[in-house]
Design an enzyme around this catalytic site. Structure first.
Site, PDB file in Angstrom:
ATOM      1  N   SER A 296      42.130  39.399  45.569  1.00 23.52           N
ATOM      2  CA  SER A 296      40.710  39.396  45.222  1.00 23.52           C
ATOM      3  C   SER A 296      39.971  38.313  45.983  1.00 23.52           C
ATOM      4  O   SER A 296      40.408  37.168  46.040  1.00 23.52           O
ATOM      5  CB  SER A 296      40.530  39.185  43.714  1.00 23.52           C
ATOM      6  OG  SER A 296      39.158  39.130  43.383  1.00 23.52           O
ATOM      7  N   ASP A 297      38.855  38.705  46.579  1.00 31.04           N
ATOM      8  CA  ASP A 297      37.938  37.724  47.134  1.00 31.04           C
ATOM      9  C   ASP A 297      37.366  36.906  45.977  1.00 31.04           C
ATOM     10  O   ASP A 297      37.285  37.394  44.845  1.00 31.04           O
ATOM     11  CB  ASP A 297      36.824  38.455  47.887  1.00 31.04           C
ATOM     12  CG  ASP A 297      35.785  37.500  48.440  1.00 31.04           C
ATOM     13  OD1 ASP A 297      36.176  36.518  49.089  1.00 31.04           O
ATOM     14  OD2 ASP A 297      34.589  37.737  48.208  1.00 31.04           O
ATOM     15  N   LYS A 298      36.997  35.656  46.241  1.00 23.48           N
ATOM     16  CA  LYS A 298      36.466  34.812  45.168  1.00 23.48           C
ATOM     17  C   LYS A 298      34.982  35.058  44.957  1.00 23.48           C
ATOM     18  O   LYS A 298      34.555  35.511  43.898  1.00 23.48           O
ATOM     19  CB  LYS A 298      36.707  33.325  45.480  1.00 23.48           C
ATOM     20  CG  LYS A 298      36.128  32.387  44.405  1.00 23.48           C
ATOM     21  CD  LYS A 298      36.319  30.935  44.770  1.00 23.48           C
ATOM     22  CE  LYS A 298      35.376  30.486  45.866  1.00 23.48           C
ATOM     23  NZ  LYS A 298      33.931  30.457  45.426  1.00 23.48           N
ATOM     24  N   THR A 299      34.191  34.774  45.971  1.00 23.37           N
ATOM     25  CA  THR A 299      32.744  34.801  45.833  1.00 23.37           C
ATOM     26  C   THR A 299      32.231  36.227  45.657  1.00 23.37           C
ATOM     27  O   THR A 299      32.472  37.099  46.491  1.00 23.37           O
ATOM     28  CB  THR A 299      32.075  34.170  47.064  1.00 23.37           C
ATOM     29  OG1 THR A 299      32.606  32.858  47.250  1.00 23.37           O
ATOM     30  CG2 THR A 299      30.578  34.098  46.887  1.00 23.37           C
ATOM     31  N   CYS A 521      40.265  43.606  46.381  1.00 22.84           N
ATOM     32  CA  CYS A 521      38.968  43.683  45.717  1.00 22.84           C
ATOM     33  C   CYS A 521      38.013  42.730  46.425  1.00 22.84           C
ATOM     34  O   CYS A 521      38.309  41.539  46.556  1.00 22.84           O
ATOM     35  CB  CYS A 521      39.110  43.315  44.241  1.00 22.84           C
ATOM     36  SG  CYS A 521      37.650  43.646  43.247  1.00 22.84           S
TER      37      CYS A 521
END
Length: 769
Positions: A296-299, A521
């Site tokens: 998953s990407d954070k931002t 994601c």
């Protein structure tokens, strides 16, 4: 340059005229004709088997039986065509929602329009993360183009004035203006409208089950040959052998299998759409159910993507207001960059600020943005804004400044440094801490995914301290990997900090090489390569167009609840199909061996071809209701255990064969039923036994633990009713006494619980859900 094109762009009237002349900027899709689609459903292994049986019945002069088989073939095709049509309509609607936009200059002003309205001669702006809307020649600026999906070249290409950018290419760095030279089918790729990959991909579950059925067909073929040889050995006449062979052949055909797969996938896709998740391909459901790692990407994915300035720490010689004002100089005046927007919102006008005369947007390669400025004395200089580590290396930072940055990062902030350069002398003006709080549902999602056997990894371009702080807040625990640290295998880390877009791509590929089914994601254009590479790309509702185009699932509602919904629906679909497969395999084994046992026991075929056809109708097609059954999703990722499934079917089939053979023996030797009545008894035994099997195996627990779905109950009632009508009216078979029918029904209900007990024992031993 395109004739009529100008550096100022087109007028609306010119653009409309060209649109009328050349058509929309899209490629017309080749539509398969209705007749070809119908023939495709009639020309496949399962229909071939039924069609061969139909021809054999016609040769024998049995026109009623042949007509019923033809109706089965057409019904099977109709169900598949109907469900596929619904799925294609859903995907077509999705493509409309995912249509890309383009920034063009019309009537002297920049405006955003649907990419399909771009025409030759338009002046378009190509920005970081955008997709080139049509073939175009650059007239200003420099960009880095990823054209791998068009040319097959893995390395991005630097493009400056005079270079050609092809439709569908991804802008990886920089910003440029370009004149459109070709649109639609006239582009190099001719595939602008196909950025969303909706091509059908055969799921692993379908491949696995079809393999089992293929092996089952080989087994059935051997049994039929042995049965024929035995009949010849007994000296049976051809009048006895012909219906025996035909009945045995019909018993081995998995009539409703193709339609059931299509129905299960389509129903799951529609259920998912109602929960705010749109699959771009039906195979995405299978991939969601089998996924065991989610990157998953954070931002914008785990966090709200609502950056705000939390702290401003000016260094000596500067104050907070001036620090923010300088940072605003190194930020774009417009656009959707959240960092620049947060700084612009916090900055206030100050006196004596230098004048900006040129601006270089944030470059992922250098990881900073720059502004060329001129002060009141006419002195030229630069203002730089970027990651603290980058600016500190360029301008130098003392120990106190580094400690301050570390403290801010430890709180989970994204820390930027601002530096100024005047007369060749660089100085850090201060630090700006940006906060992007986690989504309210992020921690809950991570916990639920972990409970369901999916490990969540966080990928971010932020510093390690910031990444670790956010990961801790959302419940992601484990080692933090950074580009400069000693490399660990991707599966041994939980957080990857300081990564670039190509790093995300490589990490996904590394996890796949380690044998994981990987989901990705993300929301940004920089996530697109990783979204394409992953088994399942998931774009959140606020994702950029290119991210949605690259994804297999698109969330249409805020939050991450759709990720869990996709996993649950994928696993429900898997359990329904696995149950149907186990039911179908067991029935084919039982029916064929029961025919063989009955022939050995009585010396004649115990089922007529007509009864066998009715059995296929009420058994196979009504069992399709399993695709709508109420099931509980597994707590572990989907795994096809083909050998275990086959072994379980053999064990259950043997138990059911003993039950059916005992009933036939009682009817033949104890009740001394006539041969025609014994055939009716055999038919009714298979009908009632088939229903006993469905309710015994539909869950891995007790019969009553999970209530069956309404459609399944209705189908079962209809199946039993048909069996009773056939057995008591003498319509197409010799009638049986009502008492015999009632006792057999009661015995079948009791047998359901014994069979369920065996299903639980076999399931526990063979690790079947």
């Amino acid at each position: 340059m395109v004739p009529g094109a100008t550096a100022g762009g087109l007028t609306s009237a010119e653009a409309q005229a060209r649109l009328h002349e050349v058509g929309a900027n899209e490629v017309a899709e080749a539509q398969e004709g209705a007749a070809r689609r119908v023939l495709g459903k009639l020309w496949a292994p399962v229909p071939w088997m039924l069609e061969a049986a139909m021809l054999l019945e016609l040769w024998r002069g049995r026109f009623l039986e042949a007509g019923i088989i033809a109706a089965l073939v057409l019904f099977n095709a109709a169900v598949a065509l109907f469900q596929e049509g619904r799925a294609q309509a859903a995907l077509a609607a999705l493509k409309t929602r995912l249509a890309l936009d383009a920034s063009v200059r019309r009537d002297g002003a920049w405006t955003t329009i649907p990419a399909r309205q771009v025409v030759p001669g338009d002046l378009v702006k190509l920005s970081l993360g955008g997709v080139v809307p049509a073939d175009a020649r650059l007239v200003g600026g420099d960009i880095l183009l990823d054209q791998s999906m068009l040319t097959g070249e893995s390395a991005p290409v630097e493009a400056g004035v005079g270079a050609v950018a092809y439709a569908g290419a991804l802008v990886r760095r920089g910003e440029a203006e370009a004149i459109v030279t070709a649109t639609g089918a006239r582009t190099k790729s001719g595939r602008t409208a196909e950025l969303v990959r909706t091509a059908h991909v055969v799921g692993t579950q379908q491949t696995a089950v079809l393999g089992v059925v293929r092996n089952l067909a080989v087994f059935n073929g051997v049994v039929i040959v042995a049965l024929v040889l035995y009949a010849i050995h007994l000296g049976s006449p051809m009048a006895t052998i012909e219906p025996l062979v035909l009945t045995s052949a019909l018993a081995s055909i998995p009539v409703a299998l193709p339609a059931t797969f299509t129905m299960a996938a389509a129903l799951a896709a529609h259920a998912l759409a109602r929960r705010g998740v749109l699959p771009t391909r039906l195979s995405a459901l299978d991939e969601a159910g089998t996924m065991d790692v989610l990157c998953s990407d954070k931002t914008g994915t785990l966090t709200r993507n609502e950056l705000r300035v939390a702290h401003a720490r000016p260094f000596p010689g500067f104050d907070e207001a001036r620090l923010l004002a300088l940072a605003a100089l190194a930020s774009s005046d417009g656009g959707a960059d959240p960092v620049d927007a947060a700084i612009r919102a916090a900055a206030r006008p100050v006196e004596g600020l230098p004048e900006r005369i040129a601006f270089q947007p944030f470059d992922p390669h250098t990881r900073r943005a720059e502004a060329e400025v001129r002060d009141a004395k006419g002195e030229h200089g630069r203002v730089m804004k970027g990651a603290f580590a980058v600016i500190a290396d360029a301008a130098g930072a003392d120990a106190a400044g580094r400690r301050e940055a570390e403290l801010l990062e430890a709180e989970g902030n994204r820390v930027l440094a601002v530096a100024v350069e005047i007369q060749g002398r660089q100085q850090i003006a201060g630090l700006i801490a940006l906060a992007d709080p986690p989504r309210e549902d992020a921690a809950l999602l991570v916990g639920r995914l972990s409970e369901h056997g999916v490990r969540v990894l966080m990928l971010t371009g932020d510093a390690a301290a910031t990444a670790e702080a956010v990961a801790r807040k959302v419940g992601i625990e484990g080692p933090v990997a950074t580009p400069g640290a000693a490399k660990l295998p991707p599966q041994d880390c939980a957080v990857f900090a300081g990564v670039l877009p190509e790093d995300k791509f490589d990490l996904v590929r590394g996890l796949q090489a380690a044998g994981h089914t990987v989901g990705m994601c993300g929301d940004g254009a920089n996530d697109a390569p990783a979204l394409r590479q992953a088994h399942l790309g998931i774009a959140v509702s606020t994702a950029a167009d290119v991210a949605k185009a690259a994804a297999g699932l698109v969330l249409t509602e805020p939050g991450l609840g759709g990720v869990m919904a996709a996993i649950e629906e994928g696993r429900r679909a898997f359990r329904r199909v696995a149950t149907y497969a186990l039911n179908s395999i067991t029935k084919k084994i039982v029916t064929l061996l029961f025919i063989a046992t009955g022939f050995v026991m009585t010396g004649q075929a115990i089922l007529t071809p007509l009864l066998m056809i009715v059995l296929l109708l009420v058994g196979d097609f009504l069992a399709m209701a399993l695709a709508t059954d109420r099931v509980t999703p597994s707590r572990a990722p989907n795994v096809w255990r083909v050998d275990a499934l086959t072994a379980a079917a053999a064990a259950l089939g043997f138990a059911q064969l003993l039950f059916a053979s005992a009933v036939l023996a009682i009817g033949t030797f104890l009740l001394r039923l006539a041969p025609d009545a014994a055939a009716t008894l055999a038919f009714l035994t298979l009908v009632f036994g088939g229903q006993a099997l469905i309710y015994a195996i539909r869950t891995g627990a007790t019969v009553w633990e999970t209530p069956p779905g309404g459609w399944l109950v209705a189908a079962s009632a209809f199946d039993v009713a048909i069996g009773i009508v056939v057995a008591t009216t003498g319509w197409i078979a010799a009638p049986l006494p009502a008492a015999v029918v009632a006792v057999l029904l009661a015995a079948s209900v009791a047998f359901t619980f014994l069979l369920n007990r065996l299903r639980r024992l076999v399931g526990a031993r063979m690790a079947l859900a």
